[in-house]
Design a protein around this motif. Structure first.
Motif, PDB file in Angstrom:
ATOM      1  N   ASP B 153      63.732   4.909  84.984  1.00 12.76           N
ATOM      2  CA  ASP B 153      63.376   3.853  84.025  1.00 12.76           C
ATOM      3  C   ASP B 153      64.352   2.681  84.076  1.00 12.76           C
ATOM      4  N   TYR B 154      64.869   2.395  85.282  1.00  9.51           N
ATOM      5  CA  TYR B 154      65.669   1.199  85.503  1.00  9.51           C
ATOM      6  C   TYR B 154      64.727   0.035  85.808  1.00  9.51           C
ATOM      7  N   PRO B 155      65.155  -1.190  85.567  1.00  6.96           N
ATOM      8  CA  PRO B 155      64.338  -2.328  86.010  1.00  6.96           C
ATOM      9  C   PRO B 155      64.124  -2.249  87.526  1.00  6.96           C
ATOM     10  N   LEU B 156      62.934  -2.598  87.975  1.00  5.91           N
ATOM     11  CA  LEU B 156      62.572  -2.445  89.385  1.00  5.91           C
ATOM     12  C   LEU B 156      63.183  -3.558  90.238  1.00  5.91           C
TER      13      LEU B 156
END
Lengths: 240, 240
Positions: B153-156
């Motif tokens: 769920d990290y920014p892509l």
């Protein structure tokens, strides 16, 4: 300039002396010294070559290494505004050193560009080196793969840039900020999805190189600003 | 077109039937079948998206996948001659599928481009996929890193190309040639220092995907020729 004969790195073991008494004081502490003429610098450059036992040599583009208090804080590839003849001169110098010393693997050659425009060798590192971390994403063949190819006596890989401008900013150990490193990474990735972050898992200590951020793009000023902003942001999360 | 309901891949479990008796013969062998209308194809395309639990989605450029006997032999990025509107349509389709199926991680959507110019979904793969191996060197963020970012769920990361043209050719298991794989790698690296070789360490079997070669450059025809020549050369060294 007085330098300790052993154990120097990142500005440690280097003293700019004003008079001989200061050297005496160091000698009294048991430090073994060499003394060199002070050089008037325009900036510092670095060039990297790989050499195989068979004798093949491959040179990477010349980079500028930006120092702060004796520590390399940024690497810019290719070195901005460097005359192509000067770049070739630096690469030939590194190739000659690698060949004459019979180097196998990666050789990083740190250079001073003097105010008069001359290239002087500052330091040699016979291994993958901090000044070459930009090659992980910024060159067709990373310094680590190139080192293995060289040591295994495989033909060397292409050394060209993967983007017109590549900037690396080192993440140094800092003071603890209000926000920890995990949350800072999250924010950084949201703010700059193109920033490539490498953290080394080292114990944090103020000023220690704990990682680096690489940014690729078309404009060196822009990628430099992005890399620097990212490294500064992460630094504050690295304290204990 | 008759397809086995389980265990199909790389063209296995797919039959182009001419009459119902052939289907009966398959059913008599105990194969459980589905039957679909045959589609007139221009070519096959693939698009890849990543999606995080938070709901962020990032789409990669659409690629062409070149098939030979039901096996993907080449991937070309971006898909040559694809109209930008069609590319956006493919990406939106993949985003919609990922969102409606609540996918977390990488989703590869294999597409048929029909002779009439329509896009039809062929197959879905909810994982890093062979059609996305070009991203390792050819995109700013590889499908593997992107998968981890999504799952965590990290920014892509940025999905843009690192070169105008990227070609991947799969190395299939072949007949033993006179020269083994180590020597072939050596020759290949000498002939094409820019070829990026990935071998998976799998047991060789004729037609099995044992690795791939990626080539980056400015002209898709040229990088395709280089990748194909490299994969063909390596194939002959993969037999037992």
């Amino acid at each position: 300039v007085a330098k300790a004969t052993t154990g120097g790195y990142d500005g440690r073991g280097v003293w700019l002396l004003d008079d001989p008494d200061q050297a005496s004081a160091l000698l009294d502490q048991g430090v073994s010294l060499i003394v060199e003429e002070r050089v008037r610098l325009r900036r510092e450059l670095a060039t990297m070559v790989a050499r195989s036992p068979w004798g093949q040599v491959a040179a990477y583009p010349v980079v500028e290494t930006v120092q702060d208090g004796g520590i390399c804080v940024e690497v810019l590839a290719p070195a901005p505004g460097l005359h192509p003849d000067r770049a070739v001169e630096a690469q030939q110098l590194a190739i000659r050193i690698a060949t004459e010393l019979d180097v196998v693997g990666i050789l990083a050659v740190e250079l001073f560009e003097t105010s008069a425009g001359q290239l002087l060798v500052n330091e040699l590192a016979m291994r993958p080196h901090n000044s070459g971390h930009w090659t992980i994403e910024g060159a067709r063949t990373s310094q680590f793969e190139q080192h293995l190819r060289a040591v295994l006596d495989y033909p060397l890989g292409e050394t060209s840039l993967t983007a017109p401008a590549v900037a690396v900013a080192n993440v140094l150990g800092g003071d603890p900020g209000g926000v920890g490193i995990d949350e800072r990474l999250h924010h950084l990735f949201a703010a700059d999805p193109g920033a490539r972050v490498h953290l080394y898992g080292k114990q944090p200590r103020p000023g220690r190189k704990l990682g680096h951020v690489t940014v690729l793009g078309d404009d060196i000023g822009q990628v430099r600003r992005r890399a620097r902003a990212a490294a500064r942001w992460l630094r504050e999360g690295t304290g204990d």
